[in-house]
Design an enzyme around this catalytic site. Structure first.
Site, PDB file in Angstrom:
ATOM      1  CD  GLU A  15      31.880  90.533  74.819  1.00  0.00           C
ATOM      2  OE1 GLU A  15      30.962  89.704  74.144  1.00  0.00           O
ATOM      3  OE2 GLU A  15      31.738  90.704  76.145  1.00  0.00           O
ATOM      4  N   GLY A  18      30.771  84.693  68.741  1.00  0.00           N
ATOM      5  CA  GLY A  18      30.207  83.851  67.894  1.00  0.00           C
ATOM      6  C   GLY A  18      31.552  83.230  66.765  1.00  0.00           C
ATOM      7  CG  ASN A  39      19.464  87.390  76.420  1.00  0.00           C
ATOM      8  OD1 ASN A  39      19.579  86.179  75.984  1.00  0.00           O
ATOM      9  ND2 ASN A  39      19.601  87.925  77.688  1.00  0.00           N
ATOM     10  CB  ALA A  40      22.577  85.182  72.998  1.00  0.00           C
ATOM     11  N   GLY A  41      22.846  87.208  70.362  1.00  0.00           N
ATOM     12  CA  GLY A  41      22.710  87.095  68.910  1.00  0.00           C
ATOM     13  C   GLY A  41      24.379  87.230  68.493  1.00  0.00           C
ATOM     14  CG  HIS A  42      26.246  84.292  69.907  1.00  0.00           C
ATOM     15  ND1 HIS A  42      26.660  82.997  70.737  1.00  0.00           N
ATOM     16  CD2 HIS A  42      25.927  85.267  70.692  1.00  0.00           C
ATOM     17  CE1 HIS A  42      26.515  83.537  72.077  1.00  0.00           C
ATOM     18  NE2 HIS A  42      26.302  85.106  72.054  1.00  0.00           N
ATOM     19  N   GLY A 299      18.407  94.902  66.406  1.00  0.00           N
ATOM     20  CA  GLY A 299      18.626  95.737  65.428  1.00  0.00           C
ATOM     21  C   GLY A 299      19.221  97.356  65.947  1.00  0.00           C
ATOM     22  CG  LEU A 329      43.784  95.165  65.366  1.00  0.00           C
ATOM     23  CD1 LEU A 329      43.944  96.062  66.538  1.00  0.00           C
ATOM     24  CD2 LEU A 329      45.056  94.351  65.118  1.00  0.00           C
ATOM     25  CB  SER A 407      39.417  88.555  65.156  1.00  0.00           C
ATOM     26  OG  SER A 407      38.430  88.541  64.268  1.00  0.00           O
TER      27      SER A 407
END
Ligand code: GDP
Ligand code: IMO
Ligand code: MG
Length: 419
Positions: A15, A18, A39-42, A299, A329, A407
């Site tokens: 979402e 980060g 597994n997270a990628g921030h 990826g 947005l 944002s």
């Protein structure tokens, strides 16, 4: 005594947590990861430079911020050591800025192997990140896991791991069993790199709260991937909702403060599973290209669609969200119309009452808003095009939670704060 604030993903992950954690972290003394793993990628963008964080909390870019990997996290030593290397020369290194709970569990190569094998043999794959997350949590819950503190005795740990590998081999899994010397050497290298960072992070956090210091908990994944409240079984294996911040750190429920929910202005999901507002067509493709919707960790192209305000409302309730941040947005700039799901119908076309226990066969009921030209880079609410303002205000009313932050680009500074 201070309370710990919390940032939590409201959708299916990615979402923009980060960016928000990084943006808010300069006001906090501690940032704490409490569940999930690599597994997270921030992604964080500062002055045009991009940082991809998987396990290290997003407060790491601030010199004074202490960063904790809590007991609820599952840690791949290889992934963590590699990630730590990026920050060795930043702000005097990581010592005194990164702390790892002695109780966090390890992900070793056999967990990754099991994750991949289970995906290959499943009738319908989950579409996991293949990082060994599910098997590591399975071991933890079945009391067969390995806590990171076991690296203090690599001799004993090497025998324990060898036994596990032999068991897997006996069950027919294709595992290569190293010699005890080889295995101990590898574990020694993990121990050397990681043991200096182990700490009793729960008592650190209690002491910090007693001293009125500020703590921000950083969720990974999103509420719709929660093991209980997400689109089971197409979920991750941890409690991604606010409750996980307590069990994953030792902070009591009454000690949680603000719960900031992060949602995009539209919706994405990676991997399989229901996604009522998916636009598997040109609309989805436009969102994917404009939003750069390709996974930080694997990826993979993310599935894209319109905002599911029903799911956002549900997730706000599950988490007790006190304020929402609406990200990206600007990605909706240029659409003639913007749609939002404000209800679900069953397969007979009947409108459902409330939020169903699964989203398998529901059809979205849309409200259509007039689009706008440009919000990218705008930093004040009043300067947003009128129709974009209307979109935000209508959503806020439907969801029943203040959209306190908006944002409009990946950059830290392109953010609107609403009083
Ligand atoms: P996370 O997993 O929730 O931290 O999110 P990801 O980092 O996986 O994905 C969010 C992506 O959107 C990243 O590439 C961010 O740099 C980017 N991003 C965040 N906020 C905005 C925004 O307002 N506009 C645009 N265009 N991109 C954003
Ligand atoms: P962040 O923190 C998006 C998804 C996977 C898969 C399911 C299970 O960057 O938002 P797993 O490897 O966890 O067993 O996979 O969960 N998934 C994510 N999707 N963002 C993430 O993290 C995710 N972490 C896991 O794609 O559908
Ligand atoms: Mg991500």
């Amino acid at each position: 005594m201070s309370k710990a604030d919390l940032i939590v993903g409201i959708q299916w992950g990615d979402e923009g947590k980060g960016k928000m954690v990084d943006l808010l972290a300069h006001d906090y003394d501690y940032v704490v990861r409490y569940q999930g793993g690599h597994n997270a990628g921030h992604t964080i963008v500062v002055d045009g430079k991009k940082y991809a964080l998987h396990l290290i909390p997003s407060g790491i870019l601030y010199p004074k911020c202490k960063n904790i990997i809590g007991n609820g996290v599952v840690i791949s030593p290889e992934a963590l050591i590699e990630e730590m290397a990026q920050f060795e020369d930043m702000h005097g290194g990581l010592k005194g800025r990164l702390f790892i709970s002695t109780k966090a569990h390890l992900i070793l190569s056999y967990h990754t192997m099991l994750d991949k094998q289970s995906e290959q043999s499943a009738k319908v794959a989950i579409g996991t990140t293949g990082k060994g997350i599910g098997p590591a949590y399975t071991d933890k819950i079945s009391r067969n896991g390995i806590r990171i503190e076991e690296l203090q005795d690599t001799q004993a740990l090497s025998h324990k791991v060898l036994e596990k590998l032999q068991n897997l081999k006996d069950k027919g899994y294709a595992v290569t069993i190293p010699t005890q010397v080889e295995l101990k050497e590898k574990l020694d290298s993990y121990a050397k790199a990681l043991l200096p960072f182990l700490a009793n992070t729960t008592s650190m956090l209690w002491n910090a709260m007693d001293k009125n210091e500020k703590i921000l908990c950083e969720g990974a994944q999103g509420s719709m991937l929660d093991i209980d409240f997400g689109t089971y079984p197409f979920v991750t294996s941890s409690t991604t909702t606010a409750a996980g911040a307590c069990s994953g750190t030792g902070i009591a429920p009454r000690e949680l403060g603000e719960v900031i929910g992060i949602t995009k202005a539209y919706c994405t999901r990676v991997g399989n599973g229901p996604f009522p507002t998916e636009e598997d067509n040109q609309v989805g493709e436009t969102l994917r290209q404009k939003g750069g919707e390709f996974g930080v960790t694997t990826g993979r192209a993310r599935r894209c669609g319109w905002l599911d305000a029903m799911a956002v409302k549900y997730a706000c309730r599950i988490n007790g969200v006190s304020a929402l941040a609406m990200m990206k947005l600007d990605v909706l700039d240029g659409f003639a119309d913007v749609k939002v799901c404000v209800g679900y119908a069953d397969k007979n076309g009947n409108t459902l009452d409330g939020f169903p226990s699964d989203l398998d066969s529901v059809a979205p009921i849309y409200k259509t808003f007039k689009g706008w030209d440009k919000t990218a880079g705008i930093r004040e609410f009043d300067k947003l095009p009128q129709t974009a303002q209307e979109y935000i205000l209508a959503l806020e009313q439907f969801i029943g939670v203040k959209i306190a932050m908006i944002s409009t680009s990946p950059d830290r500074n392109d953010t609107i704060f609403r009083a």
